[in-house]
Every structure is written in C-alpha cells, then in structure tokens.
Enzyme design. Structure first.
Site, short mmCIF file in Angstrom:
data_model
loop_
_atom_site.label_atom_id
_atom_site.label_comp_id
_atom_site.label_asym_id
_atom_site.label_seq_id
_atom_site.Cartn_x
_atom_site.Cartn_y
_atom_site.Cartn_z
N PRO A 1 0.82 -1.22 0.00
CG PRO A 1 -0.33 -1.29 2.02
CD PRO A 1 0.67 -2.01 1.21
CD GLU A 2 4.03 3.43 -2.93
OE1 GLU A 2 4.18 4.59 -2.49
OE2 GLU A 2 4.97 2.75 -3.33
CG HIS B 1 -4.12 -14.11 7.21
ND1 HIS B 1 -2.92 -14.49 7.79
CD2 HIS B 1 -4.33 -15.00 6.21
CE1 HIS B 1 -2.44 -15.56 7.17
NE2 HIS B 1 -3.28 -15.89 6.20
NE ARG C 1 5.14 -10.59 2.98
CZ ARG C 1 6.02 -10.07 2.13
NH1 ARG C 1 5.59 -9.46 1.04
NH2 ARG C 1 7.30 -10.15 2.37
NE ARG D 1 19.13 17.41 0.04
CZ ARG D 1 18.77 16.75 1.13
NH1 ARG D 1 18.18 17.37 2.12
NH2 ARG D 1 18.99 15.46 1.22
#
Ligand code: ZN
Length: 271
Positions: A2-3, A90, A109, A152
């Site tokens: 998931p983002e 789960h 997981r 930078r």
C-alpha cells in the site's frame, strides 16, 4: 504494497462506517503485528466514540473522544475489511460499532502496526516528529522545494523519497511524477530551476490525486465486493512499464536498478 493513495482510499472507506460512532467491542486476535498491540488497546477503545479520521504520510489516523488516536500502518499486505462474512486467521484486530458494523484489520504478512497515541501529542511523537510536509498539502509547492533543495547534490529521486522533506511518497509515484514533470531521476537536486520545481510539485499532486480518484471510482464507495478497502491497480505512467511508450513523447521507457530499487524513466524527454 500500500502506498499513500491506498491509505487515503482506506481512510475514506472507513469514515462513513466509523465517524461519530461508538465502539461496542474491540478484539485483538493475536498479541502483535510488526510489534505488540498496546496492552490497554481494548480498554482504551471500548466505548470510545470516533470523532474523526485522517491520514499522515502512509499512516491512517482514527481519533476518539478520549483523547487517543489509533495510528495504523498497513505494512506490506495490510487492509481493512468492512463487514467481512467471516473472521479469518489473518484478521488480527476486529472493531464493532454500536450499530453492529464490523471492521477487521487483515494482514497476512504482519508488517503493519497499530499504536495508540495521545491526539494532542501526535506531531511530536515518532515517526511524525521527523516528517516533512504532506505532498497533497498547501505547504508543498515549488517555493518549498526551492528552499529545501538549495545546495543539495543528491539526485532528485532520492530527495523526493526522503520522508524528512516530503512525507509518504514511495517509489511508484516518484517515478511517475518525475516523468510527468520531465525531470531525470538522477538530476542533481540543487541545480533544478524554480519553474521546473513548480512543475514537479504540481506533478506530484497530479499523480497522487489521479490514483486516489481511480481508487474511488473502481471501488464502489471504496469497498470491494469482498469488503476489502483500498487496493486497486492504477494505470501508471512509467512505473512497471519498461519497454512501453512514454506517455509524454512515445520514446521507450527504461528501467534502471540501483541499490535494489527500480527506477522507471524516459531517457528522451526527462532531463
Ligand atoms: Zn518521454
């Protein structure tokens, strides 16, 4: 994995079920995910009313009227389910509202996490205390990037993935935003001009907003038929599209791997 858009979609899916509701029961079905659940999670949440939900970077926030915020992270494989037909092995945390709606946090997981943090101390609690601005917030723009990138030498891609500068961006959306802004991933950050940084900040917002909109439109009310919230496949611009045509110019998208992470980009139009 998931983002940010999946987390945002999850929060939008949880909101109508939870906001303003009181939790009638809270059940942890094992002791931990990535780390232990708080000992007093059940005690502090049972009977609490949910006053609001939000998101910070890739964390979902569930605020209660007891001054606590439940902070969840979906890790690699976590998702919330709304009114699941059955609770499986789960499903590690199950919440039930007074109305009898049931929510389960499913995580095969178990790289996810659940914490309880005093709401008024959220910003000074790790990991939030070290986070940069939200990419979809007003504070993230070309002026901010100009300021933070000055001098930078690091490549722009690495800087966009630095959570202390902008919080919650992952590899997929950084690759796509750089393509949309036509900036090469390896370009030295401090040497990108203001006009291009304006375009980059806009591109980041555009790719995230499009992914969130795609998530909302492919899922009815953000809930899949199996009750799972927040997962969807996006039509990415360059991510995962090695050998396909660049959406800007039609040249062939390339993939480069450094330190185990893939970068997808167009060598023709990204400078
Ligand atoms: Zn191109």
């Amino acid at each position: 994995m998931p983002e940010l858009p999946e987390v945002e979609t999850t929060v939008r899916g949880l909101r109508p079920v939870l906001e303003g509701r009181r939790l009638a029961s809270v059940e942890t079905r094992r002791g931990d995910l990535r780390r232990p659940f708080p000992n007093d999670l059940r005690q502090r949440l049972t009977g609490a009313r949910i006053t609001g939900l939000g998101r910070r970077a890739k964390y979902g926030l569930i605020h209660t009227d007891r001054g606590d915020t439940l902070v969840f992270h979906l890790g690699m494989s976590g998702s919330w389910r709304v009114d699941p037909e059955e609770i499986g092995k789960h499903d590690h945390l199950v919440l039930e509202t007074e109305e009898g709606r049931r929510l389960s946090l499913n995580d095969p997981r178990r790289f996810g996490s659940v914490d309880l943090v005093p709401s008024d101390r959220l910003d000074c609690t790790p990991p939030f205390d070290a986070m940069g601005v939200e990419p979809l917030g007003d504070a993230f723009d070309g002026a901010y990037l100009t300021d933070r990138l000055a001098g930078r030498r690091a490549p722009i891609k690495a800087v966009l993935l630095d959570q202390r500068i902008v919080a919650g961006l992952g590899n997929i959306y950084v690759c796509d935003a750089l393509n949309l802004a036509r900036i090469a991933p390896g370009r030295e950050s401090g040497r990108i001009g203001r006009v291009r940084l304006d375009r980059l900040a806009e591109a980041v917002k555009t790719v995230l907003t499009a992914a969130i909109a795609a998530g909302g439109s492919t899922l009815r009310d953000y809930v899949q038929p199996n009750g799972e919230l927040g997962y969807f496949s996006s039509d990415w611009r360059v991510y995962g599209r090695e050998g396909k045509p660049c959406p800007n110019c039609g040249a062939t998208v390339r993939r480069r791997v450094d330190s185990g992470r893939s970068t997808f980009y167009c060598p023709a139009c990204q400078r």
